[in-house]
Scaffold this active site. Structure first.
Site, PDB file in Angstrom:
ATOM      1  N   ASP A 217       6.860   0.512   0.916  1.00 19.98           N
ATOM      2  CA  ASP A 217       7.698   1.419   1.688  1.00 19.98           C
ATOM      3  C   ASP A 217       8.145   2.602   0.827  1.00 19.98           C
ATOM      4  O   ASP A 217       8.509   2.430  -0.344  1.00 19.98           O
ATOM      5  CB  ASP A 217       8.923   0.640   2.187  1.00 19.98           C
ATOM      6  N   GLU A 268      -4.892  -9.338 -11.872  1.00 21.60           N
ATOM      7  CA  GLU A 268      -4.944 -10.665 -12.482  1.00 21.60           C
ATOM      8  C   GLU A 268      -5.262 -11.745 -11.459  1.00 21.60           C
ATOM      9  O   GLU A 268      -5.650 -12.860 -11.826  1.00 21.60           O
ATOM     10  CB  GLU A 268      -3.610 -10.997 -13.147  1.00 21.60           C
TER      11      GLU A 268
END
Length: 553
Positions: A217, A268
């Site tokens: 956002d 990751e």
């Protein structure tokens, strides 16, 4: 065009199996308005889980969930009080886990909303900042400043809130805090290393629970110009008005360092986890900086959303968007509606050239519902044929219009209140959607309760009135998504075709796409076989005004 340096590709952008987002169709769910499982009039996570098969039947690839965190709900959940929990209004963490698992079982990805620009004033961080006082480490997590004037009684600068009024609020000890949105949404200080570390922990919390990514956002708002200079220009969300300097609260260069750090965290994890920018940034070359190879994966193309319904404007925004994203090796993320804008089935029913309204109320000029839906269907087919990714907003597959006659006493958007009832706000696009025409609350829940009243027209637009009905908006969306996948349009390449005058025409692989904006029907090129049309062609096979056709070539 501004040249932005390309960086080396990260593991997530070199493994083809993890690049699902480049051509995905993603469906936005506004949880409080999608499906209510317990009859309290507010949608919830179990309700969403129970309706996941609808998304599979529709043919989308992923779902984006607007906030479901604990919140006082001053801004419908975008005032977050705890980023690592679920508001009891929507369910529990177990319900969130069940929703993610249920989506994955059906082959759907799940993107959750992240609100990093501000917290709720009820968040423990802000409460600690108030208690600790000026100069404390706790207060440094937010943007606090002394006021101006002999007694500090004037705000630190002239900034205005997106929702109306001053962007500053004074606290009892005399300091002021910044809130670019509602007074209950204090801005975080992203120059503070602790804030950055806390959000890395939040990212990991949801990634570990199986979230496939984050819609971020106000992604262009985290960093403010260092000395917080006065600003009397454009103060809304737009980061770079084309006719003036960049506002000091939007699209500062420092935001990119944050997203590069976040990208290393997401890389990751397996499966192609994604970052999606809600960034109201122009020109599009600057927006493309958010999707460079080591930053975010997608950025909503709001320039496309607001482009006028004319052939020239549509061609121009498609051209510029494609060029800007190609320059950084990204695909474009197309969008026509979301929870913050007037639904395009109504917006396109206003006269061409009307400025984008910030909500429509009963005293405002009313859109032409028939024309709006006709254009919306044509616009959707045009969008879904473009290479790249596309976002759909819940209910647009039913052709839902904006609720334009909501009375003031039921409105809940803070924009309505902070603008002194001058701006209708966003409630009209957030009304709970209809599933069954003859059921209580049109099937939204087991009772008649609905947190915003639904208009009577929702009965004829309910899913059960459209499923299996040839020519219905629902079946148009289903057919379009199936053909988009079959012909690989999201992974294709756009080649402009045909005369430019009052049409948009392009080839994408073996499909010709033609939208007619002119008053006169336009014949299809010889040898074209229509695959899908937003409205019927003329008796002699020509394309009428405000109609899009996909044709095999």
């Amino acid at each position: 065009m501004t040249a932005y340096p390309k960086t080396s590709a990260s593991p997530a952008t070199t493994d083809a199996d993890q690049r699902w987002w480049r051509d995905a169709v993603i469906y936005q769910i506004y949880p409080r308005s999608f499906a209510d499982s317990d009859g309290d009039g507010v949608g919830d996570l179990p309700g969403i889980t129970a309706r996941l098969d609808h998304l599979v039947e529709l043919g989308v690839d992923a779902v984006w969930l607007s906030p479901f965190y604990p919140s006082p709900q001053a801004d419908a959940g975008y005032d977050v009080a705890d980023y690592e929990a679920v508001d009891p209004l929507f369910g529990t963490l177990d319900d969130a886990d069940a929703l993610i698992a249920g989506a994955h079982e059906r082959g759907l990805k799940v993107i959750v909303d992240l609100v990093p620009n501000h917290t709720s004033s009820a968040h423990r961080w802000f409460q600690a900042a108030l208690e600790a006082g000026p100069g404390s480490p706790e207060r440094e997590q937010y943007v606090f400043r002394d006021g101006r004037g002999p007694d500090g009684a004037e705000p630190p600068n002239s900034w205005q809130s997106v929702f109306g009024g001053s962007a500053w609020e004074r606290v009892p000890d005399g300091q002021w805090y910044l809130h670019l949105f509602d007074v209950t949404q204090p801005d975080l200080n992203w120059d503070n290393p602790k804030v950055r570390a806390d959000f890395v922990g939040i990212l990991r919390f949801w990634l570990d629970r199986g979230a496939d990514g984050f819609r971020v956002d106000v992604a262009h708002g985290l960093i403010k110009e260092a000395d917080l200079p006065d600003w009397t220009g454009h103060s809304q969300l737009l980061g770079n008005p084309l006719d003036g300097p960049r506002p000091p609260m939007w699209d500062q260069e420092g935001v990119h360092e944050i997203y590069r750090q976040w990208r290393t965290v997401l890389d990751e994890y397996p499966g192609g986890r994604v970052l999606v920018a809600e960034a109201w940034v122009e020109p599009l070359e600057r927006l493309a900086a958010y999707v460079r190879p080591d930053e975010m994966h997608q950025a909503f193309n709001f320039s496309y959303l607001v482009a006028p319904w004319t052939a020239g404007a549509q061609r121009d925004v498609i051209d510029v968007s494609t060029a800007a994203n190609d320059a950084v090796g990204a695909t474009t993320t197309w969008v026509l509606s979301n929870h913050d804008v007037v639904r395009h089935a109504s917006r396109l029913g206003l006269p061409v050239g009307t400025p984008r309204p910030h909500g429509i109320g009963p005293d405002d000029p009313q859109p032409d519902a028939v024309l709006g839906l006709r254009r919306a269907r044509a616009a959707t087919l045009l969008m879904l044929a473009l290479p790249g990714s596309a976002y759909l907003y819940q209910g647009e597959e039913l052709g839902l219009p904006e609720h334009t006659t909501l009375p003031g006493e039921v409105r809940q958007d803070p924009t309505w209140f902070r603008s002194n009832h001058q701006s209708a706000g966003r409630d009209g696009c957030r009304v709970p959607i209809p599933w069954e025409a003859d059921a209580p609350s049109y099937g939204f829940g087991p009772t008649d309760a609905s947190w915003l009243p639904q208009p009577p027209v929702f009965a004829e637009l309910a899913l059960d009135r459209q499923r299996g009905v040839p020519g219905s908006t629902y079946e148009l969306y289903r057919s379009a998504l199936a053909l988009r996948a079959e012909h690989g349009l999201g992974r294709g390449r756009l080649e402009w075709a045909g005369p430019a005058a009052e049409t948009v025409q392009f080839r994408n692989g073996g499909v010709l796409v033609l939208t007619n904006f002119g008053a006169e029907p336009v014949p299809l090129p010889d040898g074209c076989e229509p695959l899908l049309t937003s409205e019927p062609l003329t008796a002699d096979g020509a394309v009428p005004q405000d109609v899009t056709v996909w044709a095999r070539i």
